[in-house]
Design a protein around this motif. Structure first.
Motif, mmCIF file in Angstrom:
data_model
loop_
_atom_site.group_PDB
_atom_site.id
_atom_site.type_symbol
_atom_site.label_atom_id
_atom_site.label_comp_id
_atom_site.label_asym_id
_atom_site.label_seq_id
_atom_site.Cartn_x
_atom_site.Cartn_y
_atom_site.Cartn_z
ATOM 1 N N LEU A 13 0.828 -1.202 0.000
ATOM 2 C CA LEU A 13 0.000 0.000 0.000
ATOM 3 C C LEU A 13 0.863 1.253 0.000
ATOM 4 O O LEU A 13 0.570 2.239 -0.670
ATOM 5 N N SER A 14 1.989 1.209 0.771
ATOM 6 C CA SER A 14 2.893 2.354 0.802
ATOM 7 C C SER A 14 3.502 2.580 -0.557
ATOM 8 O O SER A 14 3.641 3.712 -1.011
ATOM 9 N N PRO A 21 8.170 3.823 -9.026
ATOM 10 C CA PRO A 21 8.802 2.698 -8.339
ATOM 11 C C PRO A 21 10.314 2.914 -8.227
ATOM 12 O O PRO A 21 10.872 3.857 -8.772
ATOM 13 N N TRP A 22 10.973 2.011 -7.512
ATOM 14 C CA TRP A 22 12.424 2.107 -7.378
ATOM 15 C C TRP A 22 13.092 1.696 -8.692
ATOM 16 O O TRP A 22 12.787 0.648 -9.258
ATOM 17 N N SER A 23 14.001 2.499 -9.136
ATOM 18 C CA SER A 23 14.709 2.190 -10.385
ATOM 19 C C SER A 23 15.790 1.147 -10.121
ATOM 20 O O SER A 23 16.488 1.215 -9.094
ATOM 21 N N PRO A 52 8.991 -10.737 -5.331
ATOM 22 C CA PRO A 52 10.066 -9.868 -5.836
ATOM 23 C C PRO A 52 9.702 -9.256 -7.173
ATOM 24 O O PRO A 52 8.834 -9.750 -7.900
ATOM 25 N N PRO A 53 10.366 -8.158 -7.529
ATOM 26 C CA PRO A 53 10.120 -7.540 -8.834
ATOM 27 C C PRO A 53 10.627 -8.447 -9.959
ATOM 28 O O PRO A 53 11.567 -9.230 -9.769
ATOM 29 N N VAL A 102 1.952 -4.519 -7.478
ATOM 30 C CA VAL A 102 1.286 -3.668 -6.484
ATOM 31 C C VAL A 102 -0.210 -3.919 -6.558
ATOM 32 O O VAL A 102 -0.703 -4.563 -7.485
ATOM 33 N N ILE A 103 -0.902 -3.392 -5.552
ATOM 34 C CA ILE A 103 -2.359 -3.548 -5.537
ATOM 35 C C ILE A 103 -2.954 -2.812 -6.729
ATOM 36 O O ILE A 103 -2.685 -1.637 -6.956
#
Length: 261
Positions: A13-14, A21-23, A52-53, A102-103
């Motif tokens: 949620l955060s 997103p994180w690169s 995991p991504p 993500v949601i």
């Protein structure tokens, strides 16, 4: 204390509330050279190790993927690929993307790096300007080119009966062409060298010099003809004079003998 499920939900949620997103990061060794075998790594921060991504890049898609726990308790997902470098890798762009679940869907971020690979001289060649045969005494420009990194140094050699002679250490060599000769150049950097093919400097016949020689021959012919005529005339006169004097002397002697008798 939150359960693992609740923790992952809070993280998701955060993350969903963030703008981006994180690169991922791409790790490539420095000072790359051709023929060198290196390991390229793409890493992405992993907020949820159980989800995991997904990492993808423009290298082989079957690259090994693994998720590791860092010393600070966080997780990182990475993929790696071993490649053997060549001159074709110089300027090659490696792109890696990380797709986070993500949601409500996925979020993707991408990172790109450009490889800088050093390599020995390639495609070394020599050119002549003007091309083709030139008149004796004309200025000729020899130019050497090569693809290399770092940029190469150039050396020019003239082929003589005693072997190759160093005539210049410049990329462009200018010379006054007086006779037919052969030249080649060598491109050199810290990783190697390469020799060009041999270039021929040819001299063409000068029509004006041929015309001059023809005129000289004509003049010599006329002079020789005149000398021959004069010589013949002198000979003719000389050959006539003694005969006439002999006849006169004989006549005088006969007259004197007649009178005496």
């Amino acid at each position: 204390m939150l359960s693992h499920t609740n923790t992952y939900s809070v993280l998701e949620l955060s993350f969903k509330s963030n703008d981006s997103p994180w690169s991922p990061s791409i790790n490539v060794p420095s000072d790359l050279k051709e023929h060198q075998s290196v390991t390229v790594t793409c890493s992405a921060f992993t907020p949820c190790p159980h989800s995991p991504p997904q990492l993808t890049w423009n290298l082989q898609q079957d690259s090994l993927r693994q998720t590791e726990k860092n010393t600070d308790g966080t997780f990182t997902t990475k993929i790696q690929e071993n490649i053997t470098l060549s001159d074709t890798h110089d300027g090659y762009n490696i792109r890696c993307s990380a797709r986070y679940p993500v949601i409500g869907g996925n979020k993707t971020a991408e990172t790109e790096v450009t490889l800088s690979v050093s390599y020995a001289p390639r495609n070394t060649s020599a050119s002549i300007s003007p091309s083709g045969l030139v008149s004796a005494g004309s200025w000729v420009e020899l130019s050497c080119s090569s693809r290399a990194k770092p940029p190469p140094r150039f050396t020019w050699f003239r082929i003589s009966k005693d072997g190759a002679v160093n005539v210049s250490v410049e990329q462009v060599y200018k010379l006054n062409a007086t006779e037919e000769e052969e030249y080649y150049c060598v491109a050199t950097n810290d990783l190697g060298q390469q020799k060009s093919s041999v270039s021929f400097v040819g001299i063409k016949d000068d029509p004006s010099s041929g015309f001059l020689i023809l005129n000289i021959l004509k003049i010599l012919g006329i002079v020789l003809l005149c000398i021959s005529i004069i010589s013949f005339e002198c000979w003719f006169r000389f050959s006539k004079t003694p005969k006439k004097e002999t006849e006169e002397l004989t006549y005088v002697n006969n007259v004197m003998e007649t009178k005496a008798s």
